[in-house]
Motif scaffolding. Structure first.
Motif, short mmCIF file in Angstrom:
data_model
loop_
_atom_site.label_atom_id
_atom_site.label_comp_id
_atom_site.label_asym_id
_atom_site.label_seq_id
_atom_site.Cartn_x
_atom_site.Cartn_y
_atom_site.Cartn_z
N HIS A 52 0.83 -1.21 0.00
CA HIS A 52 0.00 0.00 0.00
C HIS A 52 0.87 1.26 0.00
CE1 HIS A 52 -3.52 -2.52 0.68
NE2 HIS A 52 -2.80 -3.17 1.57
N TYR A 53 2.02 1.19 0.66
CA TYR A 53 2.95 2.32 0.64
C TYR A 53 3.44 2.57 -0.79
CZ TYR A 53 7.14 5.11 1.48
OH TYR A 53 8.10 6.09 1.43
N GLU A 54 3.84 1.51 -1.47
CA GLU A 54 4.37 1.66 -2.83
C GLU A 54 3.28 2.12 -3.79
OE1 GLU A 54 7.41 1.58 -3.89
OE2 GLU A 54 8.28 1.03 -1.97
N TRP A 55 2.08 1.61 -3.62
CA TRP A 55 0.97 2.05 -4.47
C TRP A 55 0.69 3.54 -4.24
CZ3 TRP A 55 -4.04 3.79 -3.21
CH2 TRP A 55 -4.92 3.92 -4.32
N GLY A 56 0.71 3.96 -2.97
CA GLY A 56 0.50 5.37 -2.67
C GLY A 56 1.59 6.25 -3.25
N ALA A 57 2.84 5.80 -3.17
CA ALA A 57 3.95 6.54 -3.75
C ALA A 57 3.83 6.61 -5.26
CB ALA A 57 5.27 5.90 -3.35
N ASP A 78 7.69 2.04 -11.67
CA ASP A 78 8.55 1.24 -10.80
C ASP A 78 7.89 0.99 -9.44
OD1 ASP A 78 10.51 0.96 -12.70
OD2 ASP A 78 11.80 2.55 -11.90
N ARG A 79 7.25 2.02 -8.90
CA ARG A 79 6.63 1.86 -7.59
C ARG A 79 5.45 0.90 -7.68
NH1 ARG A 79 9.19 6.11 -4.01
NH2 ARG A 79 8.47 4.63 -2.49
N PHE A 128 16.66 0.13 -5.87
CA PHE A 128 15.69 1.07 -6.44
C PHE A 128 15.78 2.42 -5.74
CE2 PHE A 128 11.66 3.10 -5.38
CZ PHE A 128 11.29 3.59 -6.62
N TYR A 129 15.84 2.39 -4.42
CA TYR A 129 15.90 3.62 -3.63
C TYR A 129 17.15 4.44 -3.96
CZ TYR A 129 17.13 6.49 0.41
OH TYR A 129 17.56 7.52 1.21
N VAL A 130 18.29 3.79 -4.07
CA VAL A 130 19.54 4.51 -4.37
C VAL A 130 19.45 5.21 -5.71
CG1 VAL A 130 21.99 4.19 -4.90
CG2 VAL A 130 20.99 3.03 -2.92
N GLU A 131 18.89 4.54 -6.71
CA GLU A 131 18.75 5.16 -8.03
C GLU A 131 17.77 6.32 -7.99
OE1 GLU A 131 17.16 3.99 -12.51
OE2 GLU A 131 17.84 2.41 -11.15
N LYS A 132 16.65 6.14 -7.29
CA LYS A 132 15.66 7.21 -7.17
C LYS A 132 16.24 8.40 -6.41
CE LYS A 132 12.47 9.25 -4.39
NZ LYS A 132 11.05 8.97 -4.42
N LYS A 133 17.05 8.12 -5.37
CA LYS A 133 17.64 9.17 -4.55
C LYS A 133 18.55 10.06 -5.38
CE LYS A 133 20.90 7.89 -1.73
NZ LYS A 133 21.65 7.33 -0.57
N GLU A 134 19.30 9.50 -6.29
CA GLU A 134 20.20 10.29 -7.13
C GLU A 134 19.41 11.31 -7.96
OE1 GLU A 134 22.40 7.53 -9.44
OE2 GLU A 134 23.59 6.78 -7.75
N PHE A 135 18.26 10.89 -8.47
CA PHE A 135 17.44 11.81 -9.27
C PHE A 135 16.89 12.95 -8.41
CE2 PHE A 135 13.01 12.98 -10.25
CZ PHE A 135 13.24 13.73 -11.39
#
Length: 233
Positions: free
Chosen positions: A33-38, A64-65, A163-170
């Motif tokens: 549910h967290y990922e769907w919300g994101a 991706d989420r 996934f988080y590390v790649e998203k964080k860079e953006f």
């Protein structure tokens, strides 16, 4: 995905340890549910942001989420089929009721509202929340799982943390660009500071709830919220 296929092939997702099953049930199914919300936050930001370089990256994140939510669901269905352990049926109720997750759910729901007013603020708030959720739940519990031989969960954690590390860079690059804008940099700095002040109390409550969950499992309640705020200040 290949790591997860290997874990499934070698039966590394076995849930024979009751304590491992208890810890997983306390958060992982609910993160669907967290990922769907994101995903909704990113999709709305895709619609209203400016420029292909921003829109396309947010669109990829939205997909991706949604894929992250599906990956969790796939693992839960496999457990129900192979392990006779149903962690899926109660996940929605626990997302709505379990105390450690309520501040996370509250912030996600407030970010839905924020997307209506300002897509960039919602992206900022989601980046702040991700800097808490991902290090806590997909890194902070690795030692616990390793001690109990739950290698499949460690590989699953790696999948999400990558996934988080790649998203964080953006997101870091995006907000640094806002700060470095020759015309609006100073105004943007004030705006980012205002967003940080607005979302920090909710983010702190989310951290406290998840930290208790991690500590009960003997994990390390570390997050990257301070690093994120320092980089964009």
């Amino acid at each position: 995905e290949k790591n997860l296929e290997l874990a499934e092939e070698r039966q590394l997702f076995c849930l024979a340890d009751d304590r491992v099953r208890e810890v997983i049930a306390s958060y992982l199914p609910q993160l669907r549910h967290y990922e769907w919300g994101a995903s909704l936050v990113a999709a709305h930001a895709t619609r209203f942001s400016y420029g292909t370089s921003i829109e396309s990256r947010l669109a990829f994140e939205a997909f991706d989420r949604y894929g992250n939510a599906q990956t969790i669901g796939k693992v839960l269905l496999k457990w129900r089929e192979n392990e006779r352990v149903d962690l899926l049926s109660e996940s929605k109720r626990r997302w709505l009721e379990d105390e450690p997750l309520q501040s996370v759910r509250k912030m996600i729901e407030h970010l839905w509202v924020a997307t209506v007013e300002d897509w960039a603020e919602a992206v900022f708030g989601l980046a702040l929340l991700d800097a808490i959720v991902y290090p806590l739940l997909f890194r902070g519990l690795d030692d616990f799982y390793l001690r109990r031989g739950a290698m499949g969960i460690v590989l699953l954690n790696r999948h999400f943390y990558d996934f988080y590390v790649e998203k964080k860079e953006f997101t870091q690059t995006l907000f640094r660009t806002f700060l470095g804008d020759a015309e609006h940099g100073e105004e943007n700095k004030k705006q980012l500071a205002a967003w940080a002040a607005k979302w920090q109390p909710m983010a702190d409550a989310a951290f406290q709830g998840l930290a208790r969950l991690v500590e009960r499992a003997g994990g390390s309640p570390q997050c990257e919220r301070s690093e994120f705020l320092t980089l964009i200040s």
